[in-house]
Design an enzyme around this catalytic site. Structure first.
Site, PDB file in Angstrom:
ATOM      1  N   ASN A 176      -5.217   2.520   1.351  1.00 28.36           N
ATOM      2  CA  ASN A 176      -4.248   2.463   0.254  1.00 28.36           C
ATOM      3  C   ASN A 176      -4.602   3.538  -0.751  1.00 28.36           C
ATOM      4  OD1 ASN A 176      -3.362   0.008  -2.308  1.00 28.36           O
ATOM      5  ND2 ASN A 176      -2.190   1.711  -1.416  1.00 28.36           N
ATOM      6  N   ARG A 201       0.822  -1.209   0.000  1.00 27.66           N
ATOM      7  CA  ARG A 201       0.000   0.000   0.000  1.00 27.66           C
ATOM      8  C   ARG A 201       0.860   1.264   0.000  1.00 27.66           C
ATOM      9  NH1 ARG A 201      -1.314   1.735   5.193  1.00 27.66           N
ATOM     10  NH2 ARG A 201       0.134   0.808   6.652  1.00 27.66           N
ATOM     11  N   THR A 202       0.217   2.337  -0.448  1.00 28.42           N
ATOM     12  CA  THR A 202       0.921   3.622  -0.536  1.00 28.42           C
ATOM     13  C   THR A 202       1.196   4.175   0.857  1.00 28.42           C
ATOM     14  OG1 THR A 202      -0.269   4.130  -2.568  1.00 28.42           O
ATOM     15  CG2 THR A 202       0.778   5.958  -1.437  1.00 28.42           C
ATOM     16  N   LEU A 203       2.449   4.478   1.129  1.00 25.14           N
ATOM     17  CA  LEU A 203       2.815   5.097   2.402  1.00 25.14           C
ATOM     18  C   LEU A 203       3.098   6.576   2.229  1.00 25.14           C
ATOM     19  CD1 LEU A 203       5.212   2.400   3.835  1.00 25.14           C
ATOM     20  CD2 LEU A 203       2.880   2.849   4.546  1.00 25.14           C
TER      21      LEU A 203
END
Lengths: 223, 245
Positions: free
Chosen positions: B126, B22-24
């Protein structure tokens, strides 16, 4: 020293205030139209009110994306109800549905502060007030959102609500006339706008009674 | 559903293996997009910079794109997520065309679709790390809306993302009016973009302005704005410094 990371929150507070007052044969539901984020005003003309049924109007403030999603879920559920029961939901039924819908997301809540207003099956005004996870009760009037702390004490004073623990139980709906109630709501918002930075721009008022639904607008301070 | 914590680096509830899914945080980002309604339709402006943190890595990134026949999208934030969004929109428009029923998605519908996509990704923790502007005209009706990475959305006569909210919106609130001509609209947008150029460190002096009307979409070739540095205080910045304290 750990690397600096971007952080994001799934929630934001887009502000705003909602009020509803129940009368003997009408209900007044109002909300401002300002949408904010932090110290920014995003837009001055966004409605927080949705008419779900002829007799049920929902006003919600808080996190706008959640509010919109909640409105859509309720509208979809109501459509299904109509197909299955061949009639529209009553306001108390919608009240229970809203509570259940909110609690369904108890562990990742809709950040929405709701006031549901309408007419019950007898045509009397009803107002239901909620917290973010679905706890609710039927009351004679209510205020939610950023300006609620300023408005609720004023409404308590003006509407002289009977204590909820009195026996025999006394009617919570106000004896005020429809036009008096509308005036009171306008006064509430004019005052809240003075001191709450998230409330202002424009006031949208929906009035439900036996003849149907009417909408009124009032300009509020834009600072 | 994992309980969320906003600092995954130090929290063990969200495992580091799942983090790769997932996008951090964003890597290559675009800065502000500004949009206004004008007499014949919508005007959008965005510069062509793609920053990699504090480095101005890419200087020819097109952040304004047409969507179908009736819409224009402008994106700020993570560029790769914008490319992903364009793939979703291409699929959406293709499906719409395949119905072959004379109907086509208008800007309001595309904006609603994007809002749902962004909100659903936020629900799954995400997000697509973008703030989008969606504008268009259909059947004479002008539409201009915006949606953020967490699904907050609205429409208005003028919108902006990121720094544009702080620097451009106040200018637009003062100077925007109904039925601006194309020339007036461009002058207004250039005024906003110039302020952003002076004051936003991620801005680059290479921009495009896109126009959408009932007739169709036009995206200008890249060009630069004139800037003015002839302030006396800038001419000899160290004047009077010695002995001033």
């Amino acid at each position: 020293m750990t690397k600096q990371q971007a952080n994001w929150s799934p929630y934001d507070n887009n502000g705003g205030t909602c009020v509803a007052i129940a009368g003997t044969d009408y209900c007044v539901i109002a909300a401002d139209t300002r949408m904010s984020s932090g110290y920014n005003i995003l837009t001055r003309d966004y409605s927080k009110i949705i008419q779900l049924v002829d007799t049920s109007v929902l006003a919600s403030s808080g996190f706008q994306a959640d509010v919109r999603a909640l409105q859509k879920v309720l509208a979809a559920k109501h459509l299904q109800y109509q197909y299955q029961h061949n009639k529209q939901m009553s306001c108390p039924a919608m009240a229970q549905l809203l509570s259940n819908t909110l609690y369904y997301k108890r562990f990742f809540p809709y950040y929405a502060f709701n006031v549901l207003g309408g007419l019950d099956r007898e045509g009397k005004g009803c107002v239901f007030t909620y917290d973010a996870v679905g706890s609710y009760e039927r009351v004679g009037y209510s205020s939610q959102g950023s300006g609620s702390t300023l408005i609720t004490p004023f409404l308590d004073n003006q509407l002289k609500s009977p204590g909820p623990l009195l026996l025999p139980a006394r009617d919570a709906v106000t004896p005020l006339s429809e036009s008096e109630a509308i005036d009171l709501v306008k006064t509430c918002f004019a005052s809240a706008t003075e001191r709450d930075i998230y409330t202002g721009d424009k006031l949208e008022i929906l009035i439900l009674n036996a003849s149907g639904t009417r909408v009124e607008y009032m300009e509020l301070r834009k600072d | 559903m994992n309980s969320f914590d906003s600092n995954p680096a130090t929290n063990s509830l969200i495992s580091s293996e799942a983090d790769s899914q997932r996008t951090l945080y964003p890597y290559v980002t675009g800065t502000s997009v500004v949009g206004i309604k004008y007499k014949d339709g919508i005007l959008l402006a965005a510069d062509m910079g793609g920053s990699y943190g504090s480095t101005l890595r890419y200087k020819s990134v097109e952040r304004l794109k047409p969507v179908g026949k009736h819409s224009l999208i402008g994106a700020s934030g993570e560029i790769s997520d914008f490319q992903e969004i364009m793939r979703y929109l291409d699929d959406l428009i293709l499906s719409d065309n395949m119905w072959d029923d004379g109907n086509s998605l208008g800007p309001k519908e595309v904006h609603n679709y994007l809002t749902r996509v962004m909100y659903n990704r936020r629900n799954k923790f995400n997000p697509l790390w973008n703030s989008l502007v969606l504008g268009g005209v259909k059947n004479g009706q002008k539409y201009l809306g915006t949606v953020s990475m967490i699904g907050v959305h609205y429409e208005d006569n003028h919108v902006a993302t990121g720094f544009g909210n702080h620097l451009a919106r106040p200018l637009l609130r003062d100077e925007w009016r109904e039925n601006l001509t194309f020339e007036e609209g461009v002058i207004l947008l250039e005024k906003c973009m110039r302020v952003l150029l002076y004051r936003d460190r991620s801005a680059v002096n290479k921009l495009q302005i896109a126009k959408i009307t009932e007739e169709g979409v036009t995206i200008s070739p890249p060009y630069s704005l004139k800037t003015f540095w002839n302030f006396s205080a800038f001419e000899n910045p160290t004047h009077g410094a010695e002995g001033s304290w």
